[in-house]
Design a protein around this motif. Structure first.
Motif, PDB file in Angstrom:
ATOM      1  N   ARG A  42      -3.777   5.861  -2.304  1.00 28.77           N
ATOM      2  CA  ARG A  42      -4.356   7.173  -1.993  1.00 28.77           C
ATOM      3  C   ARG A  42      -5.278   7.130  -0.764  1.00 28.77           C
ATOM      4  NH1 ARG A  42      -6.969   8.203  -6.712  1.00 28.77           N
ATOM      5  NH2 ARG A  42      -9.018   8.101  -5.804  1.00 28.77           N
ATOM      6  N   HIS A  43      -5.841   5.956  -0.478  1.00 24.91           N
ATOM      7  CA  HIS A  43      -6.756   5.834   0.652  1.00 24.91           C
ATOM      8  C   HIS A  43      -6.125   5.120   1.846  1.00 24.91           C
ATOM      9  CE1 HIS A  43      -9.403   6.884  -2.672  1.00 24.91           C
ATOM     10  NE2 HIS A  43     -10.091   7.501  -1.728  1.00 24.91           N
ATOM     11  N   GLY A  44      -4.788   5.101   1.887  1.00 34.03           N
ATOM     12  CA  GLY A  44      -4.062   4.576   3.039  1.00 34.03           C
ATOM     13  C   GLY A  44      -4.045   3.067   3.141  1.00 34.03           C
ATOM     14  N   GLY A  45      -4.351   2.387   2.040  1.00 35.37           N
ATOM     15  CA  GLY A  45      -4.403   0.931   2.069  1.00 35.37           C
ATOM     16  C   GLY A  45      -3.044   0.288   1.877  1.00 35.37           C
ATOM     17  N   ASN A  46      -2.920  -0.911   2.382  1.00 36.08           N
ATOM     18  CA  ASN A  46      -1.715  -1.709   2.225  1.00 36.08           C
ATOM     19  C   ASN A  46      -2.088  -2.985   1.473  1.00 36.08           C
ATOM     20  OD1 ASN A  46       0.870  -2.721   2.457  1.00 36.08           O
ATOM     21  ND2 ASN A  46       0.600  -3.422   4.558  1.00 36.08           N
ATOM     22  N   MET A  60      -6.534  -0.469  11.372  1.00 36.05           N
ATOM     23  CA  MET A  60      -6.521  -1.070  10.054  1.00 36.05           C
ATOM     24  C   MET A  60      -7.295  -2.383  10.106  1.00 36.05           C
ATOM     25  SD  MET A  60      -4.405   0.684   7.882  1.00 36.05           S
ATOM     26  CE  MET A  60      -3.101  -0.003   6.942  1.00 36.05           C
ATOM     27  N   LEU A  61      -8.185  -2.538   9.149  1.00 34.02           N
ATOM     28  CA  LEU A  61      -8.951  -3.768   9.003  1.00 34.02           C
ATOM     29  C   LEU A  61      -8.563  -4.433   7.694  1.00 34.02           C
ATOM     30  CD1 LEU A  61     -12.465  -2.525  10.162  1.00 34.02           C
ATOM     31  CD2 LEU A  61     -10.798  -3.825  11.487  1.00 34.02           C
ATOM     32  N   ARG A  62      -8.752  -5.734   7.631  1.00 38.78           N
ATOM     33  CA  ARG A  62      -8.437  -6.475   6.412  1.00 38.78           C
ATOM     34  C   ARG A  62      -9.712  -6.723   5.625  1.00 38.78           C
ATOM     35  NH1 ARG A  62      -3.688 -10.820   7.000  1.00 38.78           N
ATOM     36  NH2 ARG A  62      -2.173  -9.412   7.914  1.00 38.78           N
ATOM     37  N   TYR A  63      -9.594  -6.547   4.300  1.00 35.61           N
ATOM     38  CA  TYR A  63     -10.719  -6.754   3.392  1.00 35.61           C
ATOM     39  C   TYR A  63     -10.268  -7.592   2.212  1.00 35.61           C
ATOM     40  CZ  TYR A  63     -12.982  -2.945   5.904  1.00 35.61           C
ATOM     41  OH  TYR A  63     -13.536  -2.161   6.879  1.00 35.61           O
ATOM     42  N   GLU A  98      -5.196  -4.210   3.681  1.00 36.08           N
ATOM     43  CA  GLU A  98      -5.413  -3.590   4.994  1.00 36.08           C
ATOM     44  C   GLU A  98      -5.757  -2.140   4.710  1.00 36.08           C
ATOM     45  OE1 GLU A  98      -2.779  -5.602   8.522  1.00 36.08           O
ATOM     46  OE2 GLU A  98      -1.843  -4.025   7.347  1.00 36.08           O
ATOM     47  N   VAL A  99      -6.870  -1.700   5.257  1.00 37.55           N
ATOM     48  CA  VAL A  99      -7.350  -0.347   4.989  1.00 37.55           C
ATOM     49  C   VAL A  99      -7.841   0.249   6.304  1.00 37.55           C
ATOM     50  CG1 VAL A  99      -9.013   1.021   3.666  1.00 37.55           C
ATOM     51  CG2 VAL A  99      -8.096  -1.081   2.688  1.00 37.55           C
ATOM     52  N   PRO A 100      -7.518   1.524   6.577  1.00 37.48           N
ATOM     53  CA  PRO A 100      -8.096   2.158   7.768  1.00 37.48           C
ATOM     54  C   PRO A 100      -9.626   2.096   7.670  1.00 37.48           C
ATOM     55  CG  PRO A 100      -6.384   3.548   6.809  1.00 37.48           C
ATOM     56  CD  PRO A 100      -6.635   2.433   5.849  1.00 37.48           C
ATOM     57  N   SER A 101     -10.273   1.681   8.732  1.00 32.40           N
ATOM     58  CA  SER A 101     -11.721   1.453   8.689  1.00 32.40           C
ATOM     59  C   SER A 101     -12.493   2.698   8.259  1.00 32.40           C
ATOM     60  CB  SER A 101     -12.231   0.954  10.042  1.00 32.40           C
ATOM     61  OG  SER A 101     -11.934   1.886  11.063  1.00 32.40           O
ATOM     62  N   LEU A 102     -12.020   3.863   8.605  1.00 32.12           N
ATOM     63  CA  LEU A 102     -12.721   5.095   8.243  1.00 32.12           C
ATOM     64  C   LEU A 102     -12.527   5.470   6.773  1.00 32.12           C
ATOM     65  CD1 LEU A 102     -12.000   7.245  11.430  1.00 32.12           C
ATOM     66  CD2 LEU A 102     -14.083   5.960  10.856  1.00 32.12           C
ATOM     67  N   ARG A 103     -11.607   4.809   6.064  1.00 28.69           N
ATOM     68  CA  ARG A 103     -11.327   5.140   4.660  1.00 28.69           C
ATOM     69  C   ARG A 103     -11.861   4.100   3.676  1.00 28.69           C
ATOM     70  NH1 ARG A 103      -6.413   8.266   3.660  1.00 28.69           N
ATOM     71  NH2 ARG A 103      -7.636   8.888   1.868  1.00 28.69           N
TER      72      ARG A 103
END
Length: 166
Positions: A26-30, A1-4, A50-55
């Motif tokens: 829907r895209h696994g973000g927090n 998970m990366l932060r954006y 926080e979102v999985p980098s691949l999503r």
């Protein structure tokens, strides 16, 4: 998970926050932190996710599909924490350049503005134009607090500064 950090803007309408939250979920973000505002018919938001980098690319595409929504985004990094955080309410007669004057005084002391929220209003009993702001600051030296208060009061006799607990 990366932060954006994502900024969003669109004509305001019912259900907009729900659409955004649905896309994030829907895209696994927090959804970690946010500021959402309605200003003159425009919805404006700043989100820390926080979102999985691949999503992330999929999430951006989904957000861009929301009608009339524009956005920017950037990957964040963890910054050094200040040794003290302070928050103030500031009221002064409104005038051009006031935000520049305030920010110059704060920056000259090496203090970071972490939060700034302002409003324009007129005093009910006099009709005088007032500027109100709530300012959150990160100090790196304890001596900065006294210097800050002295510096801000130098902006004029009309300025009122109240420290909030933080």
């Amino acid at each position: 998970m990366l932060r954006y950090l994502i900024t969003l803007q669109a004509p305001d309408r019912k259900g907009l926050v729900e659409q955004i939250a649905h896309a994030v979920s829907r895209h696994g973000g927090n959804w970690l932190d946010s500021e959402l505002r309605h200003i003159d018919g425009i919805f404006a938001a700043i989100l820390l996710l926080e979102v999985p980098s691949l999503r992330m690319d999929e999430l951006i595409e989904a957000l861009e599909c929301i009608d009339s929504l524009t956005l920017t985004y950037a990957k964040t990094s963890v910054a050094l924490k200040p040794i003290k955080r302070l928050s103030y309410n500031l009221v002064a007669y409104d005038r051009p350049g006031l935000v520049l004057d305030i920010s110059n005084k704060i920056n000259a002391l090496g203090i970071n503005i972490e939060q700034f929220s302002s409003q324009y209003e007129t005093a009910g009993h006099t009709g005088i134009a007032l500027f109100r702001a709530t300012i959150g600051l990160g100090l790196t030296d304890l001596a900065q607090e006294e210097q800050l208060v002295t510096s801000l009061y130098a902006l004029g006799d009309d300025l009122v500064l109240d420290r909030l607990s933080r």
